[in-house]
Scaffold this motif. Structure first.
Motif, short mmCIF file in Angstrom:
data_model
loop_
_atom_site.label_atom_id
_atom_site.label_comp_id
_atom_site.label_asym_id
_atom_site.label_seq_id
_atom_site.Cartn_x
_atom_site.Cartn_y
_atom_site.Cartn_z
N THR A 10 0.81 -1.22 0.00
CA THR A 10 0.00 0.00 0.00
C THR A 10 0.84 1.27 0.00
N THR A 11 2.17 1.15 0.02
CA THR A 11 3.03 2.33 0.05
C THR A 11 3.51 2.68 -1.36
N THR A 12 4.01 3.88 -1.51
CA THR A 12 4.55 4.32 -2.80
C THR A 12 5.78 3.50 -3.17
N ASP A 13 6.66 3.27 -2.20
CA ASP A 13 7.86 2.47 -2.43
C ASP A 13 7.65 1.07 -1.88
N ILE A 14 7.72 0.08 -2.75
CA ILE A 14 7.57 -1.31 -2.33
C ILE A 14 8.96 -1.84 -1.99
#
Length: 122
Positions: A10-14
């Motif tokens: 769910t974050t911009t950076d996986i």
């Protein structure tokens, strides 16, 4: 060869938190085959521990790796299989040169395989 796992999608950076090694069924200089049932069982087991399979990695016996036609097919199959949950998969190939030249990272979005490049720090 193995699979790549992330916990939070769910974050911009996986962040890849876990990489596994799948034992080859057969391997040669020009290709490797793995047991797809074993790969699936691994995904189920790690999903129960909160990890999501987001891609694959493997090695090439060359200095600077590029995906083969078989690699492109494998990436496309994985991306299509994950389409319900992911917008695509990461595909990493490790060559024999040291980092960064010896590593290639691509993204398959169910349509095409595109090379990823590092962004400059802001």
């Amino acid at each position: 060869m193995g699979q790549l796992y992330a916990r939070d999608l769910t974050t911009t950076d996986i962040v890849i938190e876990h990489a596994t090694v799948l034992p080859p069924v057969s391997a040669s200089r020009t290709g490797v085959r793995f047991n797809t049932y074993q790969a699936f069982a691994e995904r189920v087991r790690l999903f129960e521990n909160g990890l999501h399979c987001v891609g694959l990695w493997h090695t090439h016996p060359v200095s600077t790796p590029e995906p083969s036609m078989n690699d492109e097919l494998l990436a496309a199959n994985y991306a299509r299989a994950a389409a319900e949950d992911l917008s695509g998969i990461v595909f990493v190939i490790l060559g024999t040169k040291p980092f960064p030249q010896g590593i290639g990272v691509w993204f398959h979005d169910q349509k095409s395989l595109r090379r990823l490049t590092a962004e400059a720090s802001r």
